[in-house]
Write an enzyme that holds these catalytic residues in place. Sequence first.
Site, PDB file in Angstrom:
ATOM      1  N   GLU A   3      17.068 -43.450   7.234  1.00  0.00           N
ATOM      2  CA  GLU A   3      16.916 -42.049   7.646  1.00  0.00           C
ATOM      3  C   GLU A   3      17.552 -41.872   9.003  1.00  0.00           C
ATOM      4  O   GLU A   3      17.269 -42.663   9.919  1.00  0.00           O
ATOM      5  CB  GLU A   3      15.422 -41.740   7.756  1.00  0.00           C
ATOM      6  CG  GLU A   3      14.979 -40.651   6.844  1.00  0.00           C
ATOM      7  CD  GLU A   3      13.544 -40.297   7.122  1.00  0.00           C
ATOM      8  OE1 GLU A   3      13.241 -39.770   8.199  1.00  0.00           O
ATOM      9  OE2 GLU A   3      12.720 -40.568   6.246  1.00  0.00           O
ATOM     10  N   HIS A  52       7.376 -36.029   2.531  1.00  0.00           N
ATOM     11  CA  HIS A  52       6.766 -35.579   3.782  1.00  0.00           C
ATOM     12  C   HIS A  52       5.349 -35.089   3.540  1.00  0.00           C
ATOM     13  O   HIS A  52       5.123 -34.129   2.797  1.00  0.00           O
ATOM     14  CB  HIS A  52       7.572 -34.489   4.510  1.00  0.00           C
ATOM     15  CG  HIS A  52       7.432 -34.631   5.995  1.00  0.00           C
ATOM     16  ND1 HIS A  52       6.448 -33.994   6.699  1.00  0.00           N
ATOM     17  CD2 HIS A  52       8.097 -35.401   6.888  1.00  0.00           C
ATOM     18  CE1 HIS A  52       6.535 -34.347   7.975  1.00  0.00           C
ATOM     19  NE2 HIS A  52       7.517 -35.207   8.117  1.00  0.00           N
ATOM     20  N   ASN A  98       7.918 -45.691   3.395  1.00  0.00           N
ATOM     21  CA  ASN A  98       8.444 -45.549   4.753  1.00  0.00           C
ATOM     22  C   ASN A  98       7.561 -46.378   5.709  1.00  0.00           C
ATOM     23  O   ASN A  98       6.349 -46.156   5.784  1.00  0.00           O
ATOM     24  CB  ASN A  98       8.423 -44.055   5.126  1.00  0.00           C
ATOM     25  CG  ASN A  98       8.964 -43.790   6.518  1.00  0.00           C
ATOM     26  OD1 ASN A  98       8.657 -44.521   7.454  1.00  0.00           O
ATOM     27  ND2 ASN A  98       9.748 -42.747   6.664  1.00  0.00           N
ATOM     28  N   ASP A 120       7.945 -46.711   9.083  1.00  0.00           N
ATOM     29  CA  ASP A 120       8.077 -46.318  10.498  1.00  0.00           C
ATOM     30  C   ASP A 120       6.791 -46.523  11.296  1.00  0.00           C
ATOM     31  O   ASP A 120       6.804 -46.969  12.442  1.00  0.00           O
ATOM     32  CB  ASP A 120       8.417 -44.821  10.614  1.00  0.00           C
ATOM     33  CG  ASP A 120       9.812 -44.490  10.140  1.00  0.00           C
ATOM     34  OD1 ASP A 120      10.590 -45.411   9.840  1.00  0.00           O
ATOM     35  OD2 ASP A 120      10.104 -43.273  10.047  1.00  0.00           O
ATOM     36  N   HIS A 121       5.654 -46.133  10.660  1.00  0.00           N
ATOM     37  CA  HIS A 121       4.440 -46.087  11.471  1.00  0.00           C
ATOM     38  C   HIS A 121       3.754 -47.440  11.647  1.00  0.00           C
ATOM     39  O   HIS A 121       2.821 -47.559  12.446  1.00  0.00           O
ATOM     40  CB  HIS A 121       3.518 -44.981  10.969  1.00  0.00           C
ATOM     41  CG  HIS A 121       4.181 -43.644  11.161  1.00  0.00           C
ATOM     42  ND1 HIS A 121       4.604 -43.215  12.406  1.00  0.00           N
ATOM     43  CD2 HIS A 121       4.599 -42.708  10.275  1.00  0.00           C
ATOM     44  CE1 HIS A 121       5.218 -42.049  12.271  1.00  0.00           C
ATOM     45  NE2 HIS A 121       5.228 -41.732  10.996  1.00  0.00           N
ATOM     46  N   ARG A 136       1.260 -50.849  21.785  1.00  0.00           N
ATOM     47  CA  ARG A 136       0.821 -51.904  22.688  1.00  0.00           C
ATOM     48  C   ARG A 136       1.976 -52.711  23.272  1.00  0.00           C
ATOM     49  O   ARG A 136       1.745 -53.675  23.982  1.00  0.00           O
ATOM     50  CB  ARG A 136      -0.101 -52.865  21.919  1.00  0.00           C
ATOM     51  CG  ARG A 136      -1.484 -52.336  21.698  1.00  0.00           C
ATOM     52  CD  ARG A 136      -2.285 -52.286  22.995  1.00  0.00           C
ATOM     53  NE  ARG A 136      -2.623 -53.616  23.458  1.00  0.00           N
ATOM     54  CZ  ARG A 136      -3.731 -54.254  23.110  1.00  0.00           C
ATOM     55  NH1 ARG A 136      -4.621 -53.692  22.344  1.00  0.00           N
ATOM     56  NH2 ARG A 136      -3.961 -55.470  23.561  1.00  0.00           N
ATOM     57  N   HIS A 173      13.364 -44.753   9.602  1.00  0.00           N
ATOM     58  CA  HIS A 173      14.080 -43.747  10.398  1.00  0.00           C
ATOM     59  C   HIS A 173      14.342 -44.335  11.783  1.00  0.00           C
ATOM     60  O   HIS A 173      13.406 -44.574  12.540  1.00  0.00           O
ATOM     61  CB  HIS A 173      13.189 -42.494  10.492  1.00  0.00           C
ATOM     62  CG  HIS A 173      13.830 -41.330  11.183  1.00  0.00           C
ATOM     63  ND1 HIS A 173      13.199 -40.111  11.283  1.00  0.00           N
ATOM     64  CD2 HIS A 173      15.019 -41.177  11.811  1.00  0.00           C
ATOM     65  CE1 HIS A 173      13.980 -39.260  11.932  1.00  0.00           C
ATOM     66  NE2 HIS A 173      15.084 -39.888  12.274  1.00  0.00           N
ATOM     67  N   THR A 206       7.105 -35.323  14.315  1.00  0.00           N
ATOM     68  CA  THR A 206       7.693 -35.858  13.086  1.00  0.00           C
ATOM     69  C   THR A 206       8.789 -34.901  12.647  1.00  0.00           C
ATOM     70  O   THR A 206       8.941 -33.825  13.242  1.00  0.00           O
ATOM     71  CB  THR A 206       6.609 -36.022  11.988  1.00  0.00           C
ATOM     72  OG1 THR A 206       7.216 -36.563  10.808  1.00  0.00           O
ATOM     73  CG2 THR A 206       5.947 -34.703  11.631  1.00  0.00           C
ATOM     74  N   THR A 207       9.555 -35.287  11.640  1.00  0.00           N
ATOM     75  CA  THR A 207      10.612 -34.398  11.153  1.00  0.00           C
ATOM     76  C   THR A 207       9.961 -33.100  10.685  1.00  0.00           C
ATOM     77  O   THR A 207       9.082 -33.124   9.830  1.00  0.00           O
ATOM     78  CB  THR A 207      11.368 -35.064   9.986  1.00  0.00           C
ATOM     79  OG1 THR A 207      11.644 -36.415  10.356  1.00  0.00           O
ATOM     80  CG2 THR A 207      12.655 -34.346   9.690  1.00  0.00           C
ATOM     81  N   ARG A 243      15.224 -43.485  15.078  1.00  0.00           N
ATOM     82  CA  ARG A 243      15.344 -42.247  15.865  1.00  0.00           C
ATOM     83  C   ARG A 243      16.184 -42.487  17.111  1.00  0.00           C
ATOM     84  O   ARG A 243      16.227 -43.591  17.646  1.00  0.00           O
ATOM     85  CB  ARG A 243      13.950 -41.763  16.273  1.00  0.00           C
ATOM     86  CG  ARG A 243      13.249 -41.006  15.173  1.00  0.00           C
ATOM     87  CD  ARG A 243      11.914 -40.467  15.685  1.00  0.00           C
ATOM     88  NE  ARG A 243      11.393 -39.491  14.769  1.00  0.00           N
ATOM     89  CZ  ARG A 243      11.612 -38.172  14.872  1.00  0.00           C
ATOM     90  NH1 ARG A 243      12.291 -37.676  15.878  1.00  0.00           N
ATOM     91  NH2 ARG A 243      11.118 -37.348  13.980  1.00  0.00           N
ATOM     92  N   ARG A 252      11.488 -44.365  19.076  1.00  0.00           N
ATOM     93  CA  ARG A 252      10.041 -44.330  19.319  1.00  0.00           C
ATOM     94  C   ARG A 252       9.270 -45.254  18.370  1.00  0.00           C
ATOM     95  O   ARG A 252       8.163 -45.653  18.672  1.00  0.00           O
ATOM     96  CB  ARG A 252       9.494 -42.911  19.256  1.00  0.00           C
ATOM     97  CG  ARG A 252       9.484 -42.340  17.866  1.00  0.00           C
ATOM     98  CD  ARG A 252       8.821 -40.990  17.841  1.00  0.00           C
ATOM     99  NE  ARG A 252       9.639 -39.981  18.503  1.00  0.00           N
ATOM    100  CZ  ARG A 252       9.530 -38.678  18.259  1.00  0.00           C
ATOM    101  NH1 ARG A 252       8.617 -38.233  17.418  1.00  0.00           N
ATOM    102  NH2 ARG A 252      10.292 -37.807  18.860  1.00  0.00           N
ATOM    103  N   GLU A 278      16.594 -34.324  -0.733  1.00  0.00           N
ATOM    104  CA  GLU A 278      15.173 -34.653  -0.646  1.00  0.00           C
ATOM    105  C   GLU A 278      14.465 -33.379  -0.196  1.00  0.00           C
ATOM    106  O   GLU A 278      14.701 -32.877   0.908  1.00  0.00           O
ATOM    107  CB  GLU A 278      14.921 -35.794   0.346  1.00  0.00           C
ATOM    108  CG  GLU A 278      13.434 -36.104   0.458  1.00  0.00           C
ATOM    109  CD  GLU A 278      13.112 -37.428   1.118  1.00  0.00           C
ATOM    110  OE1 GLU A 278      13.863 -38.400   0.927  1.00  0.00           O
ATOM    111  OE2 GLU A 278      12.097 -37.483   1.821  1.00  0.00           O
TER     112      GLU A 278
END
Length: 252
Positions: free
Chosen positions: A75, A198, A9, A11-12, A20, A45, A105-106, A47, A51, A156
């Site tokens: 996702e 997760h 994943n 996302d981060h 920034r 994901h 988070t989820t 969202r 975000r 999942e």
Amino acid sequence: MSRLRLGVNVDHVATLRNARGADYPDPVRAADLAMASGADGITAHLREDRRHISDQDIEALAKLTRQRGIPLNFEMAVTPEMEAICLALRPQAACLVPERREEVTTEGGLDLVGGHNRIASSVQKFFEAGIRVSCFVDADIAQIAAAKSAGVQVVELTTGPYCDAVRAGNPEAAELLKILCAAAAEAERLGLEVHAGHGIDYETVGSIAAIPQVVELNIGHFLIGESVFVGLSTAISRMRHLMNAARAGALT
Ligand code: PXP
């Protein structure tokens, strides 16, 4: 026991970029490196509040994964907007998750028992479009039965409560692992493919990878965090090694 797939994943990577307002680090570049480093799939994901992953990111991820012949697991919350995006994007897989704006988070699985009709109608549309649908569910027998009756092919299981308990040194962890094992067995009995995700890190991956019914793990935050210290490729290789070792151990 089948080979365990690793979905990374990204996302981060986008979270860091967005902190920034810059155009780096790029989650698409991270996905490319993850695939080159042994990821069997890429998860992202989109969202409602955008975000982390943006519309542009998800389009680029869909294009890149298609070029590489590696599945994209999209996702998404079960909303008309996300449903339309998913149908236009046609990723290989969609994972339906609950979403609340205030959450970090989820936080847990979908309420399939409560939202059955809404979810079943989405599942049907995706099924007709050739998109494999999974639902993020708690390790709860009633939710798993509802997922089956909503027509999903995959569940999942949320590993968050178990992973949190391990990290906190909470003795309940052993019981939570047993609940996860029972849920995986029940899902398989109902003919569902079983994924898990997760909060998974190097410490918890082994016990989850050893659950024989689980065929895919989706891991994000820990891998992206660890990559700050060792690089994404090394972090993925180590995770892969731990997954393989746990799987091999479970076979003996
Ligand atoms: N699976 C699902 C359904 C998720 O929502 C998430 C978090 O985005 C993950 C797996 C990955 O969790 P983590 O980032 O904690 O590894």
